[in-house]
Motif scaffolding. Sequence first.
Motif, mmCIF file in Angstrom:
data_model
loop_
_atom_site.group_PDB
_atom_site.id
_atom_site.type_symbol
_atom_site.label_atom_id
_atom_site.label_comp_id
_atom_site.label_asym_id
_atom_site.label_seq_id
_atom_site.Cartn_x
_atom_site.Cartn_y
_atom_site.Cartn_z
ATOM 1 N N ALA A 289 -19.033 -35.153 30.650
ATOM 2 C CA ALA A 289 -19.742 -34.306 29.688
ATOM 3 C C ALA A 289 -19.936 -32.889 30.226
ATOM 4 O O ALA A 289 -19.960 -31.920 29.461
ATOM 5 C CB ALA A 289 -21.094 -34.928 29.348
ATOM 6 N N GLN A 290 -20.057 -32.768 31.531
ATOM 7 C CA GLN A 290 -20.234 -31.452 32.150
ATOM 8 C C GLN A 290 -18.912 -30.740 32.420
ATOM 9 O O GLN A 290 -18.902 -29.603 32.892
ATOM 10 C CB GLN A 290 -20.995 -31.587 33.472
ATOM 11 C CG GLN A 290 -22.415 -32.094 33.336
ATOM 12 C CD GLN A 290 -23.125 -32.109 34.678
ATOM 13 O OE1 GLN A 290 -23.436 -31.055 35.242
ATOM 14 N NE2 GLN A 290 -23.374 -33.293 35.201
ATOM 15 N N GLY A 291 -17.797 -31.413 32.137
ATOM 16 C CA GLY A 291 -16.496 -30.802 32.370
ATOM 17 C C GLY A 291 -16.020 -30.898 33.800
ATOM 18 O O GLY A 291 -15.025 -30.269 34.178
ATOM 19 N N ALA B 275 -13.343 -32.092 39.540
ATOM 20 C CA ALA B 275 -13.253 -30.686 39.934
ATOM 21 C C ALA B 275 -14.455 -30.278 40.782
ATOM 22 O O ALA B 275 -15.563 -30.789 40.611
ATOM 23 C CB ALA B 275 -13.168 -29.805 38.699
ATOM 24 N N ALA B 276 -14.220 -29.321 41.695
ATOM 25 C CA ALA B 276 -15.318 -28.798 42.517
ATOM 26 C C ALA B 276 -16.257 -27.943 41.681
ATOM 27 O O ALA B 276 -17.433 -27.784 42.006
ATOM 28 C CB ALA B 276 -14.767 -27.975 43.677
ATOM 29 N N ARG B 277 -15.719 -27.387 40.610
ATOM 30 C CA ARG B 277 -16.546 -26.602 39.687
ATOM 31 C C ARG B 277 -15.956 -26.745 38.297
ATOM 32 O O ARG B 277 -14.735 -26.735 38.119
ATOM 33 C CB ARG B 277 -16.600 -25.124 40.094
ATOM 34 C CG ARG B 277 -17.409 -24.247 39.133
ATOM 35 C CD ARG B 277 -17.498 -22.818 39.608
ATOM 36 N NE ARG B 277 -18.336 -22.709 40.797
ATOM 37 C CZ ARG B 277 -19.658 -22.640 40.789
ATOM 38 N NH1 ARG B 277 -20.320 -22.678 39.624
ATOM 39 N NH2 ARG B 277 -20.341 -22.541 41.903
ATOM 40 N N GLY C 191 -19.205 -22.416 34.722
ATOM 41 C CA GLY C 191 -19.176 -23.866 34.884
ATOM 42 C C GLY C 191 -20.043 -24.339 36.030
ATOM 43 O O GLY C 191 -20.213 -23.641 37.036
ATOM 44 N N ALA C 192 -20.600 -25.551 35.875
ATOM 45 C CA ALA C 192 -21.475 -26.104 36.907
ATOM 46 C C ALA C 192 -20.675 -26.443 38.154
ATOM 47 O O ALA C 192 -19.516 -26.875 38.088
ATOM 48 C CB ALA C 192 -22.161 -27.360 36.384
ATOM 49 N N SER C 193 -21.284 -26.276 39.299
ATOM 50 C CA SER C 193 -20.660 -26.716 40.557
ATOM 51 C C SER C 193 -20.784 -28.230 40.654
ATOM 52 O O SER C 193 -21.639 -28.846 40.001
ATOM 53 C CB SER C 193 -21.347 -26.061 41.745
ATOM 54 O OG SER C 193 -22.674 -26.578 41.892
#
Length: 705
Positions: free
Chosen positions: A42-44, A69-71, A134-136
């Motif tokens: 949900a956060q990508g 992903a890292a971010r 984007g969130a880390s």
Amino acid sequence: MSVNNLLVENLLVELFVEELPPKALKKLGDSFAETLSANLQAQGLATDAAKVTAYASPRRLAVHISEVAARAADKMVSVKLMPVTVGLDADGKATPALQKRLAALGADASAVASLKRAMDGKAEALFHDSLVKGASLQEGLQAALSEAIAKLPIPKVMTYQLANGWDSVHFVRPAHGLVALHGSEIVPVSILGLTARNTTQGHRFEASVDPIVVKDADSYADQLKNDGAVIASFIERRAEIARQLDAAAGKLNLQAVQDDALLDEVTALVERPNVLVGTFEQAFLEVPQECLILTMKSNQKYFPLLDSQGKLTNQFLIVSNINPADASAVIGGNERVVRPRLADAKFFFDQDRKKTLESRLPNLDKVVYHNKLGSQGERTQRVAAIAASIAQQLGGDTLAAEARQAALLAKADLLTDMVGEFPELQGIMGGYYARHNGLGDSIANAIEDHYKPRFAGDSLPRNQVGLCVALADKLETLVGMFGIGNVPTGDKDPFALRRHALGVVRMLSEGNVALSLATLITLTATSFNTLEAGTDTKLIDFIYDRLSGALREAGYSPQEIDAVLALRPQLLGDISSRLAAVRYFSALAEAPALAAANKRVGNILKKVEGDVNAVVDTALLQEAAEQALHQALAETKPKADQLFEAGDYTASLQALAVLKAPVDAFFDHVMVNADDAALKANRLALLSQLHKAMNRVADLSKLAA
């Protein structure tokens, strides 16, 4: 690796805890993995295509997620602010309300020029577009981990102090370690007073490395297996136990008792399974094998071994959590532990046989069944009367006498020591004690079977006596509970009335019982002093609803089911034949037109005030089309009726197919609602005869599109 300049690696998260509740372990493991992965998606940070692998062992919950992903990628976000008329004044400048809203988003009045206008319903609104970073992974995993912990289906929460001695946390068991690896890099998240690291622990006694330094996310399972002597995957561990059980039983030319729930529980108790063979004294086999099997499974988590005839042997399988070079001490310890359990079962069995079932009956009067329905003793008398009445109609005096006796004794084993210790054995022990009392197999089998069918797929009672008692037992429960207004609501059904209704349906459908449902409910109701008004109608509706659901699960279409059940056939044993007939009829070329015509006829007759004449006056048949329909009906109906009475429903419906042409012609050329009252009444009588002829097997109008 990297995708779109974002570092992508596989992720591993493990929570290391004290021994988790075994019956809840699989659900805990699945929930932890599913919630955590869904949150990251949900956060990508993870894609929908990411492969998620759940791990759950007695001391750990873990998940491996591919390509994280890292971010997360930056994304454009459009935020609706307010209607244009509210946000801008007459000069097109920002109002105080808009300025305040922009400030909350970190913007100022200079952003007004870049605001977008778009229709929102009937009014034009202002929208603010911004690029959101984007969130880390650290931020996203922290949020995902918190949600996964919060949503765990924990059966009972513990409260314990953290190492600092001041703070307390609430969790299913004390947690001692947290691993979070993105590839080989530690993700610095924390939960339950723990900070992520790259070390975990293996088997309490057999790990070759302690602690285990996890190299990277992908090596987790292999390192635990090779260095920690732990099979982390619940599914893999379960399959290994099943393999070892089959292999050990095969060497002895025996077979282990199949029990999926026990296999799941044992899988949740061991980290590296080792199946061993134990034995007990032959003398214990004098006790009914159901008692021994139940105590070994329930109390000791052993797998009893059966011979090729399904008879219990004095050997059993132990799923050990350790693998010593010499397993004799482990086997001996388990054998010593099981003996007292088996001795208890033998003691209960010996004590129970000192009293007859009949001698226990007076004590049933002291056991409350329901405060509005009396004691178990009173209920037993009702069931006995109902069973005898059913048996009288099915087989006469002899069957009635046996059914009454079996019903009177059926609940007596509730007062025995064995059933008191193992409630699952009620009925079964009654059968054993009945044989010991010299009552014979007919009565004994009926007592044992009167709870059947207990679940979907369970067998029916083995004889007519058992069928009568089982029907009486379930009908008494249903009528009694409905009679006091105690009906199932939503998912609440404390007296298992849905299961009882399905049991009645199965016995009437498969047991060759030539009694109507209404007759049985009326017969049952006479055993009660008072019942709420409409009890029989409500109960019949309830049973037909259960029947409808069962038929859908069996693969019949809603139209087929509605067509048959609309007539409320009272002999449920006929329903499968009726459904087969409807399915065959539906495939005929004439079916759609006849179904539509039948629906039209039904609608016409519903609008008629008063009764419709049952007899057609041939002298009033003026039109050629109505004369042809009357002639076709006169020729077809006797044949269809004869086939119906013979129970050949398929042929009966097939015989009606020839009516298509005359029915079509009738509606094309005949005015039913003629001005002449006599003509109208005569045509309605003809349609009434047609309607009755076409709807004996099923309501064919339900098949109309």
